[in-house]
Motif scaffolding. Structure first.
Motif, mmCIF file in Angstrom:
data_model
loop_
_atom_site.group_PDB
_atom_site.id
_atom_site.type_symbol
_atom_site.label_atom_id
_atom_site.label_comp_id
_atom_site.label_asym_id
_atom_site.label_seq_id
_atom_site.Cartn_x
_atom_site.Cartn_y
_atom_site.Cartn_z
ATOM 1 N N ASP A 113 -24.038 29.848 -11.616
ATOM 2 C CA ASP A 113 -24.986 30.169 -10.550
ATOM 3 C C ASP A 113 -24.500 31.351 -9.720
ATOM 4 O OD1 ASP A 113 -26.553 28.093 -11.393
ATOM 5 O OD2 ASP A 113 -25.899 26.687 -9.833
ATOM 6 N N MET A 114 -23.199 31.404 -9.485
ATOM 7 C CA MET A 114 -22.641 32.510 -8.706
ATOM 8 C C MET A 114 -22.870 33.837 -9.415
ATOM 9 S SD MET A 114 -18.639 33.142 -7.685
ATOM 10 C CE MET A 114 -18.213 33.510 -9.405
ATOM 11 N N ARG A 115 -22.613 33.867 -10.711
ATOM 12 C CA ARG A 115 -22.820 35.105 -11.463
ATOM 13 C C ARG A 115 -24.291 35.481 -11.539
ATOM 14 N NH1 ARG A 115 -18.562 33.356 -16.222
ATOM 15 N NH2 ARG A 115 -16.669 34.175 -15.228
ATOM 16 N N ALA A 116 -25.164 34.482 -11.487
ATOM 17 C CA ALA A 116 -26.604 34.745 -11.512
ATOM 18 C C ALA A 116 -27.133 35.190 -10.148
ATOM 19 C CB ALA A 116 -27.349 33.504 -11.978
ATOM 20 N N GLY A 117 -26.299 35.123 -9.128
ATOM 21 C CA GLY A 117 -26.690 35.601 -7.801
ATOM 22 C C GLY A 117 -27.332 34.571 -6.906
ATOM 23 N N SER A 118 -27.225 33.294 -7.250
ATOM 24 C CA SER A 118 -27.895 32.267 -6.442
ATOM 25 C C SER A 118 -26.938 31.505 -5.517
ATOM 26 C CB SER A 118 -28.614 31.273 -7.359
ATOM 27 O OG SER A 118 -27.704 30.654 -8.258
ATOM 28 N N VAL A 119 -25.709 31.982 -5.373
ATOM 29 C CA VAL A 119 -24.753 31.350 -4.469
ATOM 30 C C VAL A 119 -24.431 32.320 -3.338
ATOM 31 C CG1 VAL A 119 -22.439 30.360 -4.218
ATOM 32 C CG2 VAL A 119 -23.742 29.970 -6.320
ATOM 33 N N ASP A 120 -24.693 31.910 -2.124
ATOM 34 C CA ASP A 120 -24.409 32.734 -0.948
ATOM 35 C C ASP A 120 -22.954 32.516 -0.542
ATOM 36 O OD1 ASP A 120 -24.264 34.034 1.470
ATOM 37 O OD2 ASP A 120 -26.169 33.274 2.236
ATOM 38 N N LEU A 121 -22.064 33.353 -1.060
ATOM 39 C CA LEU A 121 -20.646 33.195 -0.783
ATOM 40 C C LEU A 121 -20.318 33.437 0.688
ATOM 41 C CD1 LEU A 121 -19.078 34.936 -3.925
ATOM 42 C CD2 LEU A 121 -19.260 32.476 -3.458
ATOM 43 N N TRP A 122 -21.056 34.326 1.325
ATOM 44 C CA TRP A 122 -20.782 34.619 2.736
ATOM 45 C C TRP A 122 -21.062 33.401 3.613
ATOM 46 C CZ3 TRP A 122 -17.967 38.581 4.168
ATOM 47 C CH2 TRP A 122 -17.886 39.682 3.311
ATOM 48 N N ALA A 123 -22.130 32.689 3.311
ATOM 49 C CA ALA A 123 -22.427 31.481 4.089
ATOM 50 C C ALA A 123 -21.342 30.431 3.896
ATOM 51 C CB ALA A 123 -23.790 30.925 3.678
ATOM 52 N N LEU A 124 -20.835 30.305 2.669
ATOM 53 C CA LEU A 124 -19.777 29.334 2.408
ATOM 54 C C LEU A 124 -18.489 29.720 3.116
ATOM 55 C CD1 LEU A 124 -20.406 28.728 -1.411
ATOM 56 C CD2 LEU A 124 -21.051 27.225 0.502
ATOM 57 N N LEU A 125 -18.162 31.010 3.123
ATOM 58 C CA LEU A 125 -16.977 31.471 3.841
ATOM 59 C C LEU A 125 -17.089 31.173 5.331
ATOM 60 C CD1 LEU A 125 -16.231 34.940 2.181
ATOM 61 C CD2 LEU A 125 -14.819 32.892 2.043
ATOM 62 N N ARG A 126 -18.272 31.404 5.880
ATOM 63 C CA ARG A 126 -18.466 31.148 7.319
ATOM 64 C C ARG A 126 -18.270 29.669 7.641
ATOM 65 N NH1 ARG A 126 -23.457 32.080 7.554
ATOM 66 N NH2 ARG A 126 -24.122 29.910 7.739
ATOM 67 N N ILE A 170 -15.798 22.043 1.939
ATOM 68 C CA ILE A 170 -17.208 22.447 1.936
ATOM 69 C C ILE A 170 -17.759 22.300 0.525
ATOM 70 C CG2 ILE A 170 -18.832 24.304 2.470
ATOM 71 C CD1 ILE A 170 -17.215 23.334 4.879
ATOM 72 N N HIS A 171 -18.915 21.663 0.415
ATOM 73 C CA HIS A 171 -19.570 21.530 -0.895
ATOM 74 C C HIS A 171 -20.303 22.822 -1.208
ATOM 75 C CE1 HIS A 171 -21.698 20.046 -4.288
ATOM 76 N NE2 HIS A 171 -22.845 19.811 -3.671
ATOM 77 N N GLY A 172 -19.921 23.464 -2.318
ATOM 78 C CA GLY A 172 -20.518 24.737 -2.693
ATOM 79 C C GLY A 172 -21.817 24.615 -3.448
ATOM 80 N N GLY A 173 -22.309 23.398 -3.675
ATOM 81 C CA GLY A 173 -23.603 23.211 -4.312
ATOM 82 C C GLY A 173 -23.563 23.085 -5.810
ATOM 83 N N GLY A 174 -22.395 23.180 -6.419
ATOM 84 C CA GLY A 174 -22.314 23.154 -7.870
ATOM 85 C C GLY A 174 -22.306 21.763 -8.450
ATOM 86 N N SER A 175 -22.323 21.710 -9.772
ATOM 87 C CA SER A 175 -22.255 20.447 -10.510
ATOM 88 C C SER A 175 -21.588 20.748 -11.843
ATOM 89 C CB SER A 175 -23.653 19.856 -10.715
ATOM 90 O OG SER A 175 -24.464 20.765 -11.444
ATOM 91 N N GLY A 176 -21.402 19.741 -12.644
ATOM 92 C CA GLY A 176 -20.806 19.962 -13.955
ATOM 93 C C GLY A 176 -19.326 20.265 -13.857
ATOM 94 N N SER A 177 -18.826 21.082 -14.790
ATOM 95 C CA SER A 177 -17.390 21.342 -14.878
ATOM 96 C C SER A 177 -17.045 22.827 -14.860
ATOM 97 C CB SER A 177 -16.821 20.721 -16.155
ATOM 98 O OG SER A 177 -17.478 21.258 -17.302
ATOM 99 N N ASP A 178 -18.019 23.695 -14.545
ATOM 100 C CA ASP A 178 -17.716 25.125 -14.468
ATOM 101 C C ASP A 178 -17.688 25.562 -13.002
ATOM 102 O OD1 ASP A 178 -20.461 24.895 -14.045
ATOM 103 O OD2 ASP A 178 -20.877 26.886 -14.894
ATOM 104 N N ASN A 179 -16.859 24.873 -12.228
ATOM 105 C CA ASN A 179 -16.778 25.148 -10.796
ATOM 106 C C ASN A 179 -15.471 25.840 -10.452
ATOM 107 O OD1 ASN A 179 -19.243 23.605 -10.003
ATOM 108 N ND2 ASN A 179 -18.041 21.887 -10.789
#
Length: 345
Positions: A247-260, A164-173
């Protein structure tokens, strides 16, 4: 020579209460994979050869006086290798002479070596790759190294369908892993004529020299682990890759949707204590944000689909769960993963 365990699922229970049990408890605390993984003996010395099904046969409705079209499933032969990890602990005999319990003192001195071995093995499960380090073994990230940019292909066991693509980019994934441990799915490996787990060999008293070349005596203990990994069927695992940590720490990643999304990529979500065990692996940063998303009242009001982290007793331990699947916290999963690329299947 003492050997810790025959298979990983039985390590803790089988050796609790013994000196070796103390070592196993230490390993388990440092590496939660040991709570779930099974180990399989290689069928070709230090190599395990198996067949991966890559396509299903076709079937047809029958008619009277009409033959049956011939078809067959498609298979791919895979050879998975093992490597061996070693460490040696040396304790000055003069220190042991002062200790009230010399055996305990040697165990305490061995703890950093065991922890380092445990962390290296856990890192290997996720990140090692024989293409770049042939002396090691092939981990999960090397197998789930791209995500399918199209819709998953039904009936095709391609690992890209399980990412699943978590929406990130760069190298801090970072990543979240769903792993099914079983002989039909994923298993650790150990070579023939060895045993699963860490072996401990007391090498006795050894004469060594210091940095100036002056001799002294130590009691030496050798630790060795032969280990590899195979994935029999890609469909029983799933990876949420490219989770942007910032982005995750900033609150813009919906981890629950990714888990589902990842959960519904699994071939089976059944956790059976005998045939298979499913576990979810994430590092502490991801788990903290997931916990926050499941307990923050404003988030819950805005997102009623958040159900919160569950809790369950798994083999006598209280663990967090998602849809009944245990969540294991491991810092072997990095926050500095490179971007996982896409492929079009």
């Amino acid at each position: 020579m003492a050997t810790i365990g025959q298979t990983f699922p039985n390590l803790i229970d089988a050796y609790r209460g013994s000196t070796e049990g103390t070592v196993v408890e230490l390993l388990s605390q440092q590496n939660p994979i040991l709570d779930d993984a099974i180990a399989t003996m290689c069928n070709m010395d230090a190599v395990h050869r198996h067949m991966i099904r890559t396509g299903l046969p076709s079937v047809a409705w029958g008619r009277l006086y009409q033959g049956i079209p011939q078809s067959k499933s498609t298979l791919q032969q895979v050879d998975d290798t093992t490597g061996f990890l070693e460490a040696a602990s040396a304790v000055d005999t003069r220190l042991l002479a002062l200790a009230s319990d010399p055996a305990r003192q040697r165990l305490v001195d061995s703890a950093p070596y065991l922890e380092a071995m445990s962390q290296e093995m856990a890192a290997g499960v996720f990140y090692h790759d024989t293409a770049t380090t042939p002396e090691k073994f092939k981990g999960l990230a090397a197998r789930y190294a791209a995500y399918n940019s199209n819709a998953p292909v039904a009936g095709v066991a391609n690992a890209a369908n399980q990412v699943i693509h978590g929406g990130g980019s760069g190298s801090d994934n970072t990543s979240i892993w769903f792993v099914t441990w079983g002989d039909h799915a994923t298993s650790l490996l150990y070579p023939k004529n060895t045993k699963a787990g860490v072996s401990i060999e007391d090498k006795g008293e050894q004469r060594v020299t210091d940095a100036s070349g002056n001799p002294y005596y130590v009691k030496e203990t050798l630790f060795r682990q032969h280990v590899g990994l195979f994935v029999k069927d890609y469909r029983y695992n799933a990876r949420v890759a490219n989770i942007d940590v910032s982005d995750m720490r900033a609150g813009s990643v919906d981890l629950w949707a990714l888990l589902r999304k990842a959960a519904y990529r699994l071939q089976s979500r059944r956790r059976d204590a005998i045939s298979s065990r499913i576990a979810i692996y994430m590092n502490r940063d991801v788990l903290e944000i997931l916990d926050a998303q499941s307990s923050d009242r404003a988030l819950l009001a805005a997102n009623p689909n958040y159900t919160g982290l569950g809790h369950a007793q798994v083999e006598g331990k209280e663990v967090r769960t998602y849809r009944g699947i245990p969540i294991r916290e491991t810092d072997a999963i990095l926050n500095t993963e490179a971007l996982v690329p896409s492929v079009a299947l």
